[in-house]
Scaffold this active site. Structure first.
Site, PDB file in Angstrom:
ATOM      1  N   LYS A 115       0.858  -1.183   0.000  1.00 39.80           N
ATOM      2  CA  LYS A 115       0.000   0.000   0.000  1.00 39.80           C
ATOM      3  C   LYS A 115       0.889   1.227   0.000  1.00 39.80           C
ATOM      4  CE  LYS A 115      -2.158   1.674   3.629  1.00 39.80           C
ATOM      5  NZ  LYS A 115      -3.145   1.859   4.725  1.00 39.80           N
ATOM      6  N   HIS A 127     -11.889  11.804  10.547  1.00 40.70           N
ATOM      7  CA  HIS A 127     -12.558  10.976   9.545  1.00 40.70           C
ATOM      8  C   HIS A 127     -12.699   9.520   9.985  1.00 40.70           C
ATOM      9  CE1 HIS A 127     -13.601   9.385   5.590  1.00 40.70           C
ATOM     10  NE2 HIS A 127     -12.597   8.530   5.685  1.00 40.70           N
TER      11      HIS A 127
END
Length: 321
Positions: free
Chosen positions: A67, A137
């Protein structure tokens, strides 16, 4: 090569699927059939951004990849999420790129799933109050995932900017849970489970604020220097993590280890609890701490699951590469 765009992820990946994928990764890591490679994470000297790579290989699932991404604190002003990432999967037999997958929502789901697995394995059964520290978030993802693991009745939350807690209040109400914004002292005195999900470089929760029997899932510390809880809290608690090497270098336990308050051998892999090799919680009075540093294998597991679903549903884009 397959492409699964970010916009398709929400319709493909569920919290249950993320939970199962992450729990499986914990187990594989502890069984030594999967390993993470060293993390690269650096300040790039532009836009106050942190950027890096997490990668690994799961021999059982044949998940190989990485990633790439990081944290851009100014993105909210541009209508973007602060965390940006993309996951690359490679064929373990040939090294060819197998898939490119949008990683933003998957990162949020796998991070929340890791906390949820820790609660499933380590929290007392009679938990009533869930505490959340942070309202960014990721906080709503944490609340939704963790709330499914016990019969919580209410949520208490703290954030440096209290007005940002309204988003968590709405999620709690959707889940049928009571909600109250509280001080850190009140949060520690009332909570049975506490999830910390901030980008703090200074300890927020202090020693003495946490009551006996509490389970803490510390999910925000993933960089050298970051810290969400006082190092002294680790002294009288049972300590668990996703990966020990990462925990003591860029995770929450870097601080008590560096201060000489604990030794590496006191930290237990959560996967060892899942596999039955180690005991989890030993009493209802014990404080347990899970340091969720976030490992590349989790990203690969949820991305691989999404690719399979996308292919089955005809959503994946197949391109020559």
């Amino acid at each position: 090569m397959l492409i699964v765009p970010e916009k398709e992820i929400a319709a493909l990946m569920t919290r249950d699927a993320a939970f199962d994928a992450v729990k499986g990764v914990f187990a594989s890591m502890s069984a030594r059939t999967a390993s993470n490679f060293p993390v690269i994470r650096e300040a790039i000297g532009h836009a106050d951004a942190l950027y890096g790579f997490k990668s690994g290989f799961d021999k059982a699932a044949l998940n190989l990849g990485l990633k790439s991404g990081g944290y851009w604190p100014g993105n909210a002003e541009k209508g973007l999420t602060n965390h940006q990432s993309t996951i690359f999967l490679f064929d373990a037999d040939t090294g060819q790129c197998r898939a490119v997958v949008g990683g933003n929502l998957l990162t949020a789901l796998r991070t929340a799933a890791a906390a949820a697995v820790s609660v499933d394995c380590l929290a007392r059964q009679d938990c009533d109050v869930l505490g959340i520290v942070g309202a960014g978030h990721q906080a709503a993802f944490q609340l939704r995932a963790v709330a499914e693991q016990r019969e919580f009745k209410r949520v208490v939350a703290w954030n440096r900017s209290p007005e940002k807690l309204d988003s968590l209040r709405k999620v709690a109400e959707e889940l049928g849970l009571g909600f109250k914004a509280v001080s850190l002292e009140e949060l520690g005195a009332q909570s049975d489970v506490i999830v910390t999900i901030t980008s703090s470089f200074d300890a927020i929760l202090q020693d003495g604020q946490i009551r006996a029997g509490t389970h803490l899932a510390c999910m925000g510390t993933d960089t050298k220097g970051k810290q969400e809880i006082a190092a002294e809290l680790a002294v009288n608690a049972r300590l668990f993590t996703d990966e020990i090497a990462q925990s003591i270098t860029i995770g929450e336990f870097q601080h008590p280890v560096a201060a000489g308050l604990i030794q590496q051998k006191q930290i237990i892999e959560l996967g060892a609890v899942i596999n039955g090799a180690e005991e989890g919680r030993s009493s209802d009075k014990e404080i347990t701490i899970f340091d969720g540093t976030g490992v590349g294998l989790q990203d690969l597991a949820v991305a691989s699951a999404v690719v399979d679903l996308a292919v089955a549903q005809g959503i994946a884009q197949d391109v020559d590469f």
